[in-house]
Design a protein around this motif. Sequence first.
Motif, PDB file in Angstrom:
ATOM      1  N   ASP A 156       0.084  -4.440   1.333  1.00  0.00           N
ATOM      2  CA  ASP A 156       1.103  -4.672   2.717  1.00  0.00           C
ATOM      3  C   ASP A 156       2.426  -5.941   2.893  1.00  0.00           C
ATOM      4  O   ASP A 156       1.890  -6.894   2.600  1.00  0.00           O
ATOM      5  N   TYR A 208       9.240  -1.524  -1.178  1.00  0.00           N
ATOM      6  CA  TYR A 208       8.440  -0.939  -2.122  1.00  0.00           C
ATOM      7  C   TYR A 208       8.248   0.275  -3.138  1.00  0.00           C
ATOM      8  O   TYR A 208       7.900   0.083  -4.339  1.00  0.00           O
ATOM      9  N   SER A 230       0.312   2.238   1.719  1.00  0.00           N
ATOM     10  CA  SER A 230       0.162   1.024   0.984  1.00  0.00           C
ATOM     11  C   SER A 230      -1.049   1.578   0.015  1.00  0.00           C
ATOM     12  O   SER A 230      -1.413   0.194   0.185  1.00  0.00           O
TER      13      SER A 230
END
Length: 113
Positions: free
Chosen positions: A29, A37, A59
């Motif tokens: 996270d 990301y 995730s």
Amino acid sequence: MNYRGCGFIQNINRKKVYTLSKPYMLTYDLNSPGQNYDDVIKTIKEEISDGHWCTYWKSSYLLRSDLTTDQMLAKLKPFLDSGDTFFVTEIVHNRQGWLSDKQWKYIRENIDD
């Protein structure tokens, strides 16, 4: 970017031929604003996994890797900061979940030992 999906090694002869790779569940996270990301995802798919990976969550990944958990963290560490979380564990056959038949089939054929 679509975060869900599965990956395959392009060489079909390598399917289910694992050297030292093991199945893992990796989850993370990124909590600080502005983190990328895409770099984390690319690293998981291209540098950590042996080419077999799947993600049915934003995730978290099921994957095969010949890296140790310490080596996996070292590859992701440049993208993590003190506010982020990361967890990886080897998968054993004691598991259960609510997934489609197609998803379980991929896991059995590409992730499981």
